[in-house]
Scaffold this active site. Structure first.
Site, PDB file in Angstrom:
ATOM      1  N   HIS A  18      32.748  36.727  41.110  1.00  0.00           N
ATOM      2  CA  HIS A  18      33.758  35.896  41.755  1.00  0.00           C
ATOM      3  C   HIS A  18      34.410  36.734  42.847  1.00  0.00           C
ATOM      4  CE1 HIS A  18      36.879  38.024  39.562  1.00  0.00           C
ATOM      5  NE2 HIS A  18      36.325  37.697  38.414  1.00  0.00           N
ATOM      6  N   HIS A  21      35.618  40.331  42.269  1.00  0.00           N
ATOM      7  CA  HIS A  21      34.639  41.427  42.264  1.00  0.00           C
ATOM      8  C   HIS A  21      34.256  41.798  43.698  1.00  0.00           C
ATOM      9  CE1 HIS A  21      33.583  39.236  38.386  1.00  0.00           C
ATOM     10  NE2 HIS A  21      34.063  40.383  37.977  1.00  0.00           N
ATOM     11  N   CYS A 128      39.488  43.002  21.027  1.00  0.00           N
ATOM     12  CA  CYS A 128      39.296  41.882  21.963  1.00  0.00           C
ATOM     13  C   CYS A 128      37.971  42.085  22.683  1.00  0.00           C
ATOM     14  CB  CYS A 128      40.433  41.798  22.976  1.00  0.00           C
ATOM     15  SG  CYS A 128      40.064  40.605  24.297  1.00  0.00           S
ATOM     16  N   CYS A 131      38.271  42.288  26.568  1.00  0.00           N
ATOM     17  CA  CYS A 131      38.643  43.596  27.124  1.00  0.00           C
ATOM     18  C   CYS A 131      37.668  44.678  26.691  1.00  0.00           C
ATOM     19  CB  CYS A 131      40.016  44.042  26.644  1.00  0.00           C
ATOM     20  SG  CYS A 131      41.365  42.966  27.082  1.00  0.00           S
ATOM     21  N   CYS A 145      45.088  37.687  22.966  1.00  0.00           N
ATOM     22  CA  CYS A 145      45.100  38.627  24.080  1.00  0.00           C
ATOM     23  C   CYS A 145      45.521  37.865  25.334  1.00  0.00           C
ATOM     24  CB  CYS A 145      43.700  39.214  24.270  1.00  0.00           C
ATOM     25  SG  CYS A 145      43.514  40.016  25.864  1.00  0.00           S
ATOM     26  N   HIS A 148      42.844  37.374  28.087  1.00  0.00           N
ATOM     27  CA  HIS A 148      41.662  36.530  27.863  1.00  0.00           C
ATOM     28  C   HIS A 148      41.939  35.259  27.084  1.00  0.00           C
ATOM     29  CE1 HIS A 148      39.923  40.417  28.993  1.00  0.00           C
ATOM     30  NE2 HIS A 148      39.075  39.644  29.626  1.00  0.00           N
ATOM     31  N   LYS A 297      45.575  35.101  38.787  1.00  0.00           N
ATOM     32  CA  LYS A 297      44.490  36.055  38.924  1.00  0.00           C
ATOM     33  C   LYS A 297      43.185  35.270  38.941  1.00  0.00           C
ATOM     34  CE  LYS A 297      42.117  39.703  36.523  1.00  0.00           C
ATOM     35  NZ  LYS A 297      41.664  40.024  35.189  1.00  0.00           N
ATOM     36  N   LYS A 300      37.098  34.396  35.646  1.00  0.00           N
ATOM     37  CA  LYS A 300      36.292  33.366  35.019  1.00  0.00           C
ATOM     38  C   LYS A 300      36.991  32.807  33.786  1.00  0.00           C
ATOM     39  CE  LYS A 300      31.526  32.771  33.568  1.00  0.00           C
ATOM     40  NZ  LYS A 300      31.079  31.730  34.469  1.00  0.00           N
TER      41      LYS A 300
HETATM   42  N1  MSP Z   1      32.578  46.706  33.313  1.00  0.00           N
HETATM   43  C1  MSP Z   1      33.947  47.036  33.484  1.00  0.00           C
HETATM   44  C2  MSP Z   1      34.113  48.232  34.413  1.00  0.00           C
HETATM   45  C3  MSP Z   1      33.402  49.464  33.990  1.00  0.00           C
HETATM   46  S1  MSP Z   1      33.577  50.721  35.170  1.00  0.00           S
HETATM   47  C4  MSP Z   1      33.041  52.068  34.421  1.00  0.00           C
HETATM   48  C5  MSP Z   1      34.684  45.863  34.093  1.00  0.00           C
HETATM   49  N2  MSP Z   1      33.953  44.981  34.743  1.00  0.00           N
HETATM   50  S2  MSP Z   1      34.514  43.674  35.468  1.00  0.00           S
HETATM   51  O1  MSP Z   1      33.329  42.922  35.809  1.00  0.00           O
HETATM   52  O2  MSP Z   1      35.491  43.016  34.691  1.00  0.00           O
HETATM   53  O3  MSP Z   1      35.116  44.176  36.820  1.00  0.00           O
HETATM   54  C6  MSP Z   1      36.407  44.696  36.892  1.00  0.00           C
HETATM   55  C7  MSP Z   1      36.722  45.062  38.309  1.00  0.00           C
HETATM   56  O4  MSP Z   1      36.440  43.939  39.174  1.00  0.00           O
HETATM   57  C8  MSP Z   1      38.184  45.352  38.575  1.00  0.00           C
HETATM   58  O5  MSP Z   1      38.550  46.666  38.294  1.00  0.00           O
HETATM   59  C9  MSP Z   1      38.253  45.102  40.058  1.00  0.00           C
HETATM   60  O6  MSP Z   1      37.678  46.166  40.758  1.00  0.00           O
HETATM   61  C10 MSP Z   1      37.386  43.881  40.215  1.00  0.00           C
HETATM   62  N3  MSP Z   1      38.168  42.654  40.033  1.00  0.00           N
HETATM   63  C11 MSP Z   1      37.924  41.668  39.135  1.00  0.00           C
HETATM   64  N4  MSP Z   1      38.809  40.665  39.313  1.00  0.00           N
HETATM   65  C12 MSP Z   1      39.644  40.979  40.320  1.00  0.00           C
HETATM   66  C13 MSP Z   1      40.725  40.320  40.948  1.00  0.00           C
HETATM   67  N5  MSP Z   1      41.130  39.122  40.623  1.00  0.00           N
HETATM   68  N6  MSP Z   1      41.334  40.998  41.953  1.00  0.00           N
HETATM   69  C14 MSP Z   1      40.946  42.244  42.344  1.00  0.00           C
HETATM   70  N7  MSP Z   1      39.939  42.862  41.768  1.00  0.00           N
HETATM   71  C15 MSP Z   1      39.262  42.280  40.765  1.00  0.00           C
HETATM   72  O7  MSP Z   1      35.895  45.813  33.988  1.00  0.00           O
END
Ligand code: MSP
Length: 508
Positions: A18, A21, A128, A131, A145, A148, A297, A300
């Site tokens: 999304h 990311h 969770c 997380c 949580c 989530h 935020k 998903k």
């Molecule tokens: N797999 C773990 C990270 C492991 S790193 C060793 C994870 N993955 S995640 O798919 O949830 O991605 C998290 C990251 O995606 C956040 O730290 C950020 O960089 C980015 N973001 C996800 N949603 C976001 C927003 N709504 N806004 C900004 N960044 C976002 O956590």
């Protein structure tokens, strides 16, 4: 040579991309492209995190082996950097053999460090799955949580633990000695108070799950997903280039980008694990805020997903990159909206930048038959505007101020537009006695645009290349080009087609 290694978090392979990311990927790519322009030896890593317990669950629901499911999903994730025009140097999968081998070696190094940092214990607690972390009762809201919106599960098993508590003092020393270790400062303070509050040892293994990296000394257990995933930043360097170990080159010159949701893992657990395994800690971590959509935020789980690939399909990669960099001051939380994207596309990209190129090239074609004469005047207004640009932008990007650096470039874009209005080349063109003046104005516009295009390369790689092409420059994007007077006399400039053509949305 200076080294610059930048990473994004590796994204959970079982979710779908999304705009949140895309946000970190875009930011990392802007920094990496910019540092490459400055001649630094740069490496940009992104990829996917495949060993979450959810992966095995979702795969089973679909009647697939976890590996087959991950093989399919990683393709979806590879498309994200590619469609965003992110020039990553490697895409890591945590199911890569090279990564698995390295994680085993890494954990073994901690176990063998002579400090008894890994020990066996029974864990019972609320977990969770969203997380992938244990939760204290105090972290739950009405038993669920808050991140989530779901109830954690009760887990009780014998695991291997990492003695994080032993790293409280070394970490506090690290934060004291290196005030810029974590940026922005208020995030460093957040990490610091978490450390000061007392660190609990955490379990680095899971029992009864076949999906994951086996613990080398106890293959019935697999590595806890975070103990596996964080190590990617180091493991990738050992096998990204066949026959080469890039660790010496890029470690510890790393800048980890991440959002605040995973601050503790990165700013506390990860440096402690590195110290325990005998590695240097990262050079720096930059923790950015959440990109909010209509003040929620984007995620998903909460159901307001915006598919970045759809947005790229409509507006193009450059516009999505621009919107992400510009809507919210990088580092802070902030809101972006699709209306904002449409507006910026039309007003800033279409009018401010696109029209400037159309007008400049059209005037050179019309008044000078497409030929640009060399008419640099170091005392000109445009020379003055460009003089501080390169260092101002570089300084801001070194400080991760992606939004501020872009605003600084946009000052010059607006300055060039004002210059057209102030000098009115169409009036000069009517008076043969003012031919030299017209040559200088056209030169300044073309040269100013060229310099701006070089500065914009890291934000708008496609538009930047098209501007340089339309001006018949040699498409040189080295950072030295962000300066006045680098345009040579050329012929054959034609009116450029719209850089950001109007978009007629269906149904609008
Ligand atoms: N797999 C773990 C990270 C492991 S790193 C060793 C994870 N993955 S995640 O798919 O949830 O991605 C998290 C990251 O995606 C956040 O730290 C950020 O960089 C980015 N973001 C996800 N949603 C976001 C927003 N709504 N806004 C900004 N960044 C976002 O956590």
């Amino acid at each position: 040579m200076e080294r610059y290694y930048v990473t994004t978090p590796i994204y959970y392979v079982n979710s779908t991309p999304h705009i949140g990311h895309a946000y970190t990927t875009i930011a990392a790519d802007i920094l990496a492209r910019h540092q490459r322009q400055r001649g630094k030896d740069t490496f940009f890593l992104t990829g996917v995190d495949e060993h979450a317990s959810k992966v095995a669950r979702v795969a089973a629901e679909q009647g697939l082996e976890p590996q087959a499911y991950a093989d399919h999903m990683q393709g979806v994730w590879r498309e994200l950097p590619s469609r965003l025009r992110a020039a990553n140097d490697f895409f890591i999968r945590t199911s890569d053999e090279g990564h698995k081998r390295f994680v085993q070696d890494f954990l073994q190094r901690i176990r063998d460090n002579g400090r008894d940092d890994i020990y066996q214990d029974v864990y019972a607690g609320l977990y969770c799955v969203g997380c992938e972390a244990f939760k204290a009762e105090s972290e739950l809201v009405d038993g669920v949580c808050p991140e989530h919106d779901r109830e954690p599960e009760w887990i009780e098993e014998t695991n291997w633990f990492f003695r994080l508590s032993a790293y409280q003092e070394p970490l506090l020393r690290l934060y004291d000695e290196r005030p810029d270790f974590v940026l922005p400062r208020f995030r460093a303070n957040e990490a610091r108070s978490f450390i000061e509050g007392g660190l609990q040892d955490f379990s680095i293994s899971r029992a009864g799950q076949p999906w994951g990296i086996p613990i080398p000394w106890d293959p019935d257990q697999v590595a806890y997903v975070w103990a596996d995933a964080l190590v990617n930043y180091l493991s990738a360097l050992t096998y990204a280039r066949e026959g080469e170990d890039l660790r010496e080159r890029y470690w510890p010159a790393v800048r980890h980008l991440l959002a605040k949701d995973i601050l503790r893992f990165h700013c506390v657990y990860w440096p402690a694990m590195l110290l325990a395994a005998g590695y240097d800690v990262p050079h720096q971590l930059f923790v950015h805020g959440w990109l909010l959509l209509d003040d929620r935020k984007i995620s998903k789980t909460l159901g307001n997903v915006v598919d970045p690939l759809d947005l790229i399909g409509v507006y193009g990669a450059d516009a999505v990159r621009f919107w992400c960099a510009r809507s919210v001051s990088f580092g802070q939380d902030g809101s972006a909206s699709i209306e904002g994207l449409a507006e910026r596309y039309e007003r800033e990209l279409g009018n401010d930048l696109g029209n400037l190129l159309s007008r400049t090239t059209a005037m050179i074609a019309r008044y000078r038959g497409g030929a640009l004469r060399e008419a640099a005047d170091a005392s000109s207004e445009i020379a003055a505007q460009l003089a501080p640009l390169a260092s101002d932008v570089a300084e801001r990007l070194d400080a991760y101020d992606i939004t501020g650096a872009l605003e600084r470039i946009w000052d010059v874009v607006r300055g060039l537009n004002r210059y057209v209005e102030a000098t009115t080349p169409w009036t000069l063109a009517k008076d043969p006695a003012r031919a030299d003046e017209l040559d200088r104005v056209l030169y300044d516009l073309a040269d100013g645009l060229r310099a701006v295009a070089v500065a914009l390369h890291s934000y708008l790689p496609e538009a930047s290349a098209r501007i340089l092409d339309a001006l018949h420059t040699d498409a040189e994007i080295a950072w030295e080009g962000v300066a006045y007077g680098h345009t040579n006399a050329v012929a054959g400039i034609e009116p450029a087609p719209p850089l950001f053509p109007r978009i007629e949305l269906q149904g609008s």
